[in-house]
Design an enzyme around this catalytic site. Structure first.
Site, PDB file in Angstrom:
ATOM      1  N   GLY A  20       3.639  -6.752  -2.469  1.00 47.22           N
ATOM      2  CA  GLY A  20       3.975  -6.386  -1.098  1.00 47.22           C
ATOM      3  C   GLY A  20       5.365  -5.772  -1.007  1.00 47.22           C
ATOM      4  O   GLY A  20       5.807  -5.076  -1.918  1.00 47.22           O
TER       5      GLY A  20
ATOM      6  N   GLY B 122       6.589  -6.372  -8.314  1.00 47.59           N
ATOM      7  CA  GLY B 122       6.525  -7.382  -7.274  1.00 47.59           C
ATOM      8  C   GLY B 122       5.214  -7.293  -6.505  1.00 47.59           C
ATOM      9  O   GLY B 122       4.268  -6.615  -6.910  1.00 47.59           O
TER      10      GLY B 122
ATOM     11  N   LYS C 105       2.476  -7.944 -13.757  1.00 47.34           N
ATOM     12  CA  LYS C 105       2.207  -8.135 -12.332  1.00 47.34           C
ATOM     13  C   LYS C 105       2.100  -9.650 -12.151  1.00 47.34           C
ATOM     14  O   LYS C 105       0.996 -10.224 -12.183  1.00 47.34           O
ATOM     15  CB  LYS C 105       0.907  -7.426 -11.933  1.00 47.34           C
ATOM     16  CG  LYS C 105       0.474  -7.652 -10.490  1.00 47.34           C
ATOM     17  CD  LYS C 105       1.109  -6.680  -9.541  1.00 47.34           C
ATOM     18  CE  LYS C 105       0.507  -6.810  -8.142  1.00 47.34           C
ATOM     19  NZ  LYS C 105       1.131  -5.905  -7.171  1.00 47.34           N
TER      20      LYS C 105
ATOM     21  N   PHE D 105       0.779   2.207  -8.921  1.00 46.44           N
ATOM     22  CA  PHE D 105       0.655   3.571  -9.440  1.00 46.44           C
ATOM     23  C   PHE D 105       1.969   4.016 -10.076  1.00 46.44           C
ATOM     24  O   PHE D 105       1.981   4.605 -11.169  1.00 46.44           O
ATOM     25  CB  PHE D 105       0.241   4.527  -8.323  1.00 46.44           C
ATOM     26  CG  PHE D 105      -0.021   5.926  -8.796  1.00 46.44           C
ATOM     27  CD1 PHE D 105      -1.214   6.246  -9.425  1.00 46.44           C
ATOM     28  CD2 PHE D 105       0.929   6.919  -8.636  1.00 46.44           C
ATOM     29  CE1 PHE D 105      -1.459   7.539  -9.878  1.00 46.44           C
ATOM     30  CE2 PHE D 105       0.698   8.212  -9.089  1.00 46.44           C
ATOM     31  CZ  PHE D 105      -0.505   8.522  -9.710  1.00 46.44           C
TER      32      PHE D 105
ATOM     33  N   PRO E 251       4.157  13.799  -6.250  1.00 40.10           N
ATOM     34  CA  PRO E 251       3.333  14.465  -5.238  1.00 40.10           C
ATOM     35  C   PRO E 251       2.103  13.655  -4.875  1.00 40.10           C
ATOM     36  O   PRO E 251       1.707  12.743  -5.610  1.00 40.10           O
ATOM     37  CB  PRO E 251       2.948  15.780  -5.920  1.00 40.10           C
ATOM     38  CG  PRO E 251       2.981  15.471  -7.381  1.00 40.10           C
ATOM     39  CD  PRO E 251       4.097  14.477  -7.557  1.00 40.10           C
TER      40      PRO E 251
ATOM     41  N   GLU F 263       0.807  -1.223   0.000  1.00 36.92           N
ATOM     42  CA  GLU F 263       0.000   0.000   0.000  1.00 36.92           C
ATOM     43  C   GLU F 263       0.841   1.275   0.000  1.00 36.92           C
ATOM     44  O   GLU F 263       0.510   2.251   0.686  1.00 36.92           O
ATOM     45  CB  GLU F 263      -0.957   0.005   1.212  1.00 36.92           C
ATOM     46  CG  GLU F 263      -1.946  -1.155   1.232  1.00 36.92           C
ATOM     47  CD  GLU F 263      -2.896  -1.163   0.032  1.00 36.92           C
ATOM     48  OE1 GLU F 263      -3.249  -0.085  -0.468  1.00 36.92           O
ATOM     49  OE2 GLU F 263      -3.262  -2.271  -0.404  1.00 36.92           O
TER      50      GLU F 263
ATOM     51  N   ASP G  12      -5.125  -3.886  -9.974  1.00 37.63           N
ATOM     52  CA  ASP G  12      -3.743  -3.545 -10.298  1.00 37.63           C
ATOM     53  C   ASP G  12      -3.372  -4.045 -11.695  1.00 37.63           C
ATOM     54  O   ASP G  12      -2.739  -3.319 -12.478  1.00 37.63           O
ATOM     55  CB  ASP G  12      -2.783  -4.142  -9.269  1.00 37.63           C
ATOM     56  CG  ASP G  12      -2.884  -3.477  -7.907  1.00 37.63           C
ATOM     57  OD1 ASP G  12      -3.524  -2.410  -7.811  1.00 37.63           O
ATOM     58  OD2 ASP G  12      -2.332  -4.018  -6.939  1.00 37.63           O
TER      59      ASP G  12
END
Length: 221
Positions: free
Chosen positions: A116, A114, A38, A18, A202, A13, A52
């Site tokens: 986590g 990856g 992924k 992103f 940002p 997280e 994701d």
């Protein structure tokens, strides 16, 4: 074979997907054919899709079969080694390596995200760190900028180096807009991390991942 990077993070997280998407957009802005993978994902919607994986597919400009982009997808949004055990599945590195090789053959740049943090288990006898070793790719580290990130970042960099892997660069992702002494923490990380800073993203950048791409550079550029 065309270049590829394994993207990892200081924790879960902290915006790995992103930043993967932002780097793919950066590559596209630089005129490259880019694809993201992924290999292991957990958590699906009613249609059996993982958010994701779909975000990465949307940011790529090379189309590959979903089973190449995401060889292992588990329904519950839980730790992957637990999800794999419950499904009676062994996460085989050979399958992931083959997918990565196919992606590198068809794209100018591939980013392999990856799951986590760097050392998250993927089974009884394997981890995300072991997968990084098996792939043998240079790494990009996403640092989620919040209290405690310096320790997490340095420990991750140490774990990467201990496995003989190359940290090609890192991204400062501002996930906590209220982080105290942000500039001082950033300066400390720039001083102590043994790799170049690829950009500071940002909090909630205008334009989403495409907007974030304009704050980033690719490793080696």
């Amino acid at each position: 074979m065309n270049p590829a990077y394994f993207l990892t993070g200081t924790d879960t997280e902290i915006g790995k997907t992103f930043i993967t998407c932002a780097l793919l957009h950066r590559a596209r802005l630089d005129g490259l054919q880019a694809v993201g993978l992924k290999p292991v994902a957990a958590g699906t919607d009613a249609a059996g899709l993982n958010d994701d994986v779909e975000a990465i597919r949307g940011a790529s400009n090379v189309e590959l079969p979903r089973q190449i982009i995401n060889p292992y997808c588990f329904v519950p949004a839980i730790a992957p080694h637990i999800a794999a055990a419950e499904a009676g599945v062994t996460i085989e590195f050979g399958k992931i390596i083959a997918a990565c090789q196919q992606a590198r053959q068809q794209a100018d740049l591939a980013i392999i995200e990856g799951v986590g943090g760097f050392c998250v288990p993927l089974g009884d006898d394997r981890s995300a760190a072991d997968l990084a070793v098996a792939l043998g790719l240079p790494l990009i580290l996403v640092v989620g900028m919040r209290l405690g990130c310096i320790n997490h970042a340095l420990l991750t960099a140490e774990a990467i180096a201990a496995r003989g892997l190359v940290l090609a660069g890192w991204v400062a992702n501002r996930i906590d807009p209220a982080m105290a002494r942000f500039d001082e923490n950033l300066a400390t990380l720039e001083k102590l991390l043994p790799a170049p800073l690829l950009g500071v993203v940002p909090y909630g950048p205008e334009g989403g991942a495409l907007g974030a791409a304009r704050t980033l550079k690719l490793p080696g550029l």
